[in-house]
Design an enzyme around this catalytic site. Structure first.
Site, PDB file in Angstrom:
ATOM      1  CG  ASP A 185      -1.862   1.153   1.259  1.00 36.36           C
ATOM      2  OD1 ASP A 185      -2.692   1.239   0.339  1.00 36.36           O
ATOM      3  OD2 ASP A 185      -1.771   1.997   2.170  1.00 36.36           O
ATOM      4  CG  ASP A 229      -2.037   2.965   5.709  1.00 40.81           C
ATOM      5  OD1 ASP A 229      -3.083   3.315   5.122  1.00 40.81           O
ATOM      6  OD2 ASP A 229      -1.290   3.754   6.314  1.00 40.81           O
ATOM      7  CD  GLU A 283      -4.608   1.356  -3.676  1.00 38.92           C
ATOM      8  OE1 GLU A 283      -5.783   1.657  -3.512  1.00 38.92           O
ATOM      9  OE2 GLU A 283      -3.681   1.823  -2.994  1.00 38.92           O
TER      10      GLU A 283
END
Ligand SMILES: [Zn+2]
Length: 238
Positions: free
Chosen positions: A42, A218, A136
């Site tokens: 993350d 997170d 991501e």
């Protein structure tokens, strides 16, 4: 380890008065046979990144401080740019404006250099220690970046980060899976898979009403990205 290196060429460039030489090489390397750990990462634009194995990598605080300073310089510049009613556009190109513009350009350059260094260290560490990485779509992070900064700056930085990571993971013989903007990395429970309707930024802890999991926001996102990477890997090998 014996590696064959072929030099393909070199590029000389000049940025803000500094000269750079980059050398393009081709390296032949065999893919490692041993299975490597699957992790999710993350990434925050300013904060440290969280890896699903619990590591927090490379705090980017020095960068955040410079970004703050850049914001101040830019605000000062835009004030100098404003023309009072009745004045001509001459004001825009005054000596003071030019001096301030140069300060902003130098700060941009400094930030780009620091960011490149931070990103190189971070991506090297990731590619070296993780075989399969779920991450991501970082362009989305750029879009959510500090509004006082140009979105293009953040976008370019995230693009560069992903490029570094792709290159290094490929070099290390690993796999990188990028989750699309629709993947609910923060809303999904990494334990039972339940997806919340909302997960506002102020909620730093994820609490699952279905299975009772309580976990750092997170870390939960990183675990979801690891799950995503595992899923993609299964589909790839099916
Ligand atoms: Zn749950």
């Amino acid at each position: 380890m014996c590696e064959r290196v072929k030099i393909l060429g070199a590029t000389v460039s000049c940025e803000a008065g500094h000269w750079y030489v980059s050398i393009q090489v081709e390296i032949k390397k065999e893919r490692p046979a041993t299975p490597s750990p699957v992790v999710g990462v993350d990434v925050g634009l300013k904060q440290a990144a969280v890896v699903s194995d619990g590591r927090r990598l490379q705090n980017q605080r020095p960068l955040a401080l410079h970004l703050k300073k850049l914001g101040k310089l830019q605000r000062k510049l835009s004030k100098k740019q404003k023309t009072k009613a009745g004045e001509t556009k001459r004001t825009v190109f005054s000596n003071n404006y030019e001096k301030q513009r140069l300060k902003v350009a130098r700060k941009h350059q400094q930030i780009a250099n620091i960011r490149r260094d931070v990103q190189h260290k971070f991506t090297t560490e990731l590619a070296r220690t993780c075989g399969v990485i779920g991450i991501e779509d970082l362009h989305l992070l750029g879009m959510m970046a500090n509004r006082k900064l140009a979105r293009a700056v953040a976008d370019a930085a995230m693009g560069q980060f992903l490029q570094f990571l792709k290159t290094k993971v490929a070099y290390a013989g690993g796999d990188l899976f990028v989750a699309s903007r629709w993947f609910p990395s923060t809303k999904r429970c990494s334990c039972c898979g339940h997806i919340k309707k909302r997960m506002p930024l102020k909620h730093r802890t994820y609490q699952c009403l279905v299975c009772g999991l309580v976990i750092d926001r997170d870390l939960n996102a990183a675990l979801n990205l690891a799950w995503f990477a595992r899923e993609m890997l299964c589909q790839l090998r099916a």
